[in-house]
Motif scaffolding. Structure first.
Motif, PDB file in Angstrom:
ATOM      1  N   PRO A  40      48.666  26.831  69.666  1.00 13.81           N
ATOM      2  CA  PRO A  40      49.033  26.068  70.866  1.00 13.81           C
ATOM      3  C   PRO A  40      47.998  25.011  71.246  1.00 13.81           C
ATOM      4  CG  PRO A  40      48.483  28.324  71.434  1.00 13.81           C
ATOM      5  CD  PRO A  40      48.501  28.250  69.947  1.00 13.81           C
ATOM      6  N   CYS A  41      46.752  25.188  70.822  1.00  8.21           N
ATOM      7  CA  CYS A  41      45.731  24.198  71.168  1.00  8.21           C
ATOM      8  C   CYS A  41      45.967  22.868  70.446  1.00  8.21           C
ATOM      9  CB  CYS A  41      44.340  24.743  70.882  1.00  8.21           C
ATOM     10  SG  CYS A  41      43.834  26.000  72.104  1.00  8.21           S
ATOM     11  N   SER A  42      46.624  22.897  69.279  1.00 12.00           N
ATOM     12  CA  SER A  42      46.963  21.630  68.623  1.00 12.00           C
ATOM     13  C   SER A  42      48.030  20.893  69.432  1.00 12.00           C
ATOM     14  CB  SER A  42      47.419  21.849  67.179  1.00 12.00           C
ATOM     15  OG  SER A  42      48.652  22.532  67.141  1.00 12.00           O
ATOM     16  N   VAL A  43      48.908  21.639  70.084  1.00 15.83           N
ATOM     17  CA  VAL A  43      49.902  21.027  70.984  1.00 15.83           C
ATOM     18  C   VAL A  43      49.184  20.395  72.170  1.00 15.83           C
ATOM     19  CG1 VAL A  43      51.874  21.493  72.499  1.00 15.83           C
ATOM     20  CG2 VAL A  43      51.723  22.621  70.264  1.00 15.83           C
ATOM     21  N   ALA A  44      48.203  21.103  72.719  1.00 14.07           N
ATOM     22  CA  ALA A  44      47.424  20.555  73.838  1.00 14.07           C
ATOM     23  C   ALA A  44      46.705  19.286  73.417  1.00 14.07           C
ATOM     24  CB  ALA A  44      46.416  21.596  74.334  1.00 14.07           C
ATOM     25  N   GLU A  45      46.107  19.310  72.232  1.00 17.97           N
ATOM     26  CA  GLU A  45      45.364  18.145  71.757  1.00 17.97           C
ATOM     27  C   GLU A  45      46.279  16.930  71.572  1.00 17.97           C
ATOM     28  OE1 GLU A  45      41.887  17.016  68.574  1.00 17.97           O
ATOM     29  OE2 GLU A  45      43.030  18.854  68.287  1.00 17.97           O
ATOM     30  N   ARG A  46      47.459  17.137  70.999  1.00 18.13           N
ATOM     31  CA  ARG A  46      48.411  16.025  70.825  1.00 18.13           C
ATOM     32  C   ARG A  46      48.865  15.477  72.175  1.00 18.13           C
ATOM     33  NH1 ARG A  46      50.562  19.418  66.950  1.00 18.13           N
ATOM     34  NH2 ARG A  46      52.392  19.871  68.233  1.00 18.13           N
ATOM     35  N   THR A  47      49.096  16.370  73.130  1.00 18.43           N
ATOM     36  CA  THR A  47      49.545  15.942  74.456  1.00 18.43           C
ATOM     37  C   THR A  47      48.455  15.140  75.158  1.00 18.43           C
ATOM     38  OG1 THR A  47      50.949  17.899  74.613  1.00 18.43           O
ATOM     39  CG2 THR A  47      50.468  16.738  76.668  1.00 18.43           C
ATOM     40  N   ILE A  48      47.234  15.616  75.084  1.00 18.93           N
ATOM     41  CA  ILE A  48      46.120  14.905  75.711  1.00 18.93           C
ATOM     42  C   ILE A  48      45.911  13.552  75.048  1.00 18.93           C
ATOM     43  CG2 ILE A  48      43.599  14.932  75.956  1.00 18.93           C
ATOM     44  CD1 ILE A  48      43.846  17.912  76.645  1.00 18.93           C
ATOM     45  N   SER A  49      45.938  13.527  73.725  1.00 18.42           N
ATOM     46  CA  SER A  49      45.776  12.270  72.981  1.00 18.42           C
ATOM     47  C   SER A  49      46.865  11.272  73.341  1.00 18.42           C
ATOM     48  CB  SER A  49      45.778  12.559  71.480  1.00 18.42           C
ATOM     49  OG  SER A  49      45.691  11.373  70.753  1.00 18.42           O
ATOM     50  N   GLY A  50      48.082  11.769  73.501  1.00 16.78           N
ATOM     51  CA  GLY A  50      49.206  10.909  73.877  1.00 16.78           C
ATOM     52  C   GLY A  50      49.083  10.330  75.269  1.00 16.78           C
ATOM     53  N   ASN A  51      48.161  10.884  76.057  1.00 17.93           N
ATOM     54  CA  ASN A  51      47.911  10.387  77.407  1.00 17.93           C
ATOM     55  C   ASN A  51      46.577   9.660  77.501  1.00 17.93           C
ATOM     56  OD1 ASN A  51      50.054  11.350  79.513  1.00 17.93           O
ATOM     57  ND2 ASN A  51      49.877  12.970  77.977  1.00 17.93           N
ATOM     58  N   ASN A  52      46.124   9.124  76.360  1.00 19.26           N
ATOM     59  CA  ASN A  52      44.898   8.314  76.295  1.00 19.26           C
ATOM     60  C   ASN A  52      43.674   9.046  76.835  1.00 19.26           C
ATOM     61  OD1 ASN A  52      46.220   6.060  75.134  1.00 19.26           O
ATOM     62  ND2 ASN A  52      47.035   5.562  77.148  1.00 19.26           N
ATOM     63  N   ALA A  53      43.561  10.317  76.473  1.00  9.15           N
ATOM     64  CA  ALA A  53      42.405  11.114  76.842  1.00  9.15           C
ATOM     65  C   ALA A  53      41.960  11.879  75.598  1.00  9.15           C
ATOM     66  CB  ALA A  53      42.771  12.075  77.974  1.00  9.15           C
ATOM     67  N   THR A  54      40.842  12.578  75.708  1.00  7.90           N
ATOM     68  CA  THR A  54      40.376  13.425  74.615  1.00  7.90           C
ATOM     69  C   THR A  54      40.262  14.854  75.112  1.00  7.90           C
ATOM     70  OG1 THR A  54      38.073  12.938  75.134  1.00  7.90           O
ATOM     71  CG2 THR A  54      39.101  11.572  73.448  1.00  7.90           C
ATOM     72  N   ILE A  55      40.421  15.791  74.181  1.00  3.70           N
ATOM     73  CA  ILE A  55      40.339  17.196  74.563  1.00  3.70           C
ATOM     74  C   ILE A  55      38.870  17.615  74.616  1.00  3.70           C
ATOM     75  CG2 ILE A  55      40.585  18.067  72.206  1.00  3.70           C
ATOM     76  CD1 ILE A  55      42.449  20.270  73.551  1.00  3.70           C
ATOM     77  N   GLY A  56      38.520  18.265  75.710  1.00  4.18           N
ATOM     78  CA  GLY A  56      37.170  18.787  75.848  1.00  4.18           C
ATOM     79  C   GLY A  56      37.099  20.220  75.353  1.00  4.18           C
ATOM     80  N   SER A  57      38.138  20.997  75.678  1.00  8.23           N
ATOM     81  CA  SER A  57      38.206  22.380  75.238  1.00  8.23           C
ATOM     82  C   SER A  57      39.630  22.887  75.390  1.00  8.23           C
ATOM     83  CB  SER A  57      37.255  23.263  76.049  1.00  8.23           C
ATOM     84  OG  SER A  57      37.641  23.279  77.414  1.00  8.23           O
ATOM     85  N   CYS A  58      39.910  23.957  74.657  1.00  4.61           N
ATOM     86  CA  CYS A  58      41.191  24.649  74.771  1.00  4.61           C
ATOM     87  C   CYS A  58      40.915  26.115  74.495  1.00  4.61           C
ATOM     88  CB  CYS A  58      42.204  24.091  73.780  1.00  4.61           C
ATOM     89  SG  CYS A  58      43.809  24.947  73.854  1.00  4.61           S
ATOM     90  N   THR A  59      41.286  26.970  75.435  1.00  7.51           N
ATOM     91  CA  THR A  59      41.020  28.402  75.324  1.00  7.51           C
ATOM     92  C   THR A  59      42.292  29.173  75.658  1.00  7.51           C
ATOM     93  OG1 THR A  59      38.780  27.970  76.125  1.00  7.51           O
ATOM     94  CG2 THR A  59      39.509  30.262  76.122  1.00  7.51           C
ATOM     95  N   ILE A  60      42.579  30.171  74.830  1.00 11.73           N
ATOM     96  CA  ILE A  60      43.696  31.072  75.101  1.00 11.73           C
ATOM     97  C   ILE A  60      43.107  32.302  75.790  1.00 11.73           C
ATOM     98  CG2 ILE A  60      45.610  32.369  74.102  1.00 11.73           C
ATOM     99  CD1 ILE A  60      45.688  29.305  73.584  1.00 11.73           C
ATOM    100  N   GLU A  61      43.624  32.618  76.965  1.00 14.17           N
ATOM    101  CA  GLU A  61      43.173  33.790  77.722  1.00 14.17           C
ATOM    102  C   GLU A  61      44.393  34.646  78.029  1.00 14.17           C
ATOM    103  OE1 GLU A  61      40.976  32.440  81.131  1.00 14.17           O
ATOM    104  OE2 GLU A  61      39.392  31.551  79.916  1.00 14.17           O
TER     105      GLU A  61
END
Length: 93
Positions: A40-61
């Motif tokens: 799911p973090c790759s989904v988060a990264e694509r979504t963030i990238s698509g919004n002209n931002a970069t991913i700082g972190s992604c954690t599954i809890e």
């Protein structure tokens, strides 16, 4: 002066852009996790990238996903801002 007003306004716009990207990414990643995605973090990264931002972190809890999005500010004293968001299933009673 105008520049002393524009600089804080630019940083605030970046903060809002980072929060929006983080919110969208956490919901997308939580939905992917719920649907059985192995990454799911790759989904988060694509979504963030698509919004002209970069991913700082992604954690599954557990069933929640916590993501951080970062946006550049073009300000010398604040190079970027980051905001976090958490999403996951809600217990309905």
């Amino acid at each position: 002066s105008f520049s002393s007003i524009a600089m804080p306004a630019s940083v605030m716009i970046s903060v809002h852009r980072a929060q929006n990207a983080a919110d969208l990414a956490s919901v997308a990643a939580a939905n992917a996790l719920y649907s059985g995605s192995s990454d799911p973090c790759s989904v988060a990264e694509r979504t963030i990238s698509g919004n002209n931002a970069t991913i700082g972190s992604c954690t599954i809890e557990g069933e929640d996903v916590l993501v951080e999005a970062q946006v550049g500010t073009q300000m010398p004293f604040v190079s970027h801002v980051g905001k976090q968001s958490r999403a996951g299933p809600i217990v309905c009673e």
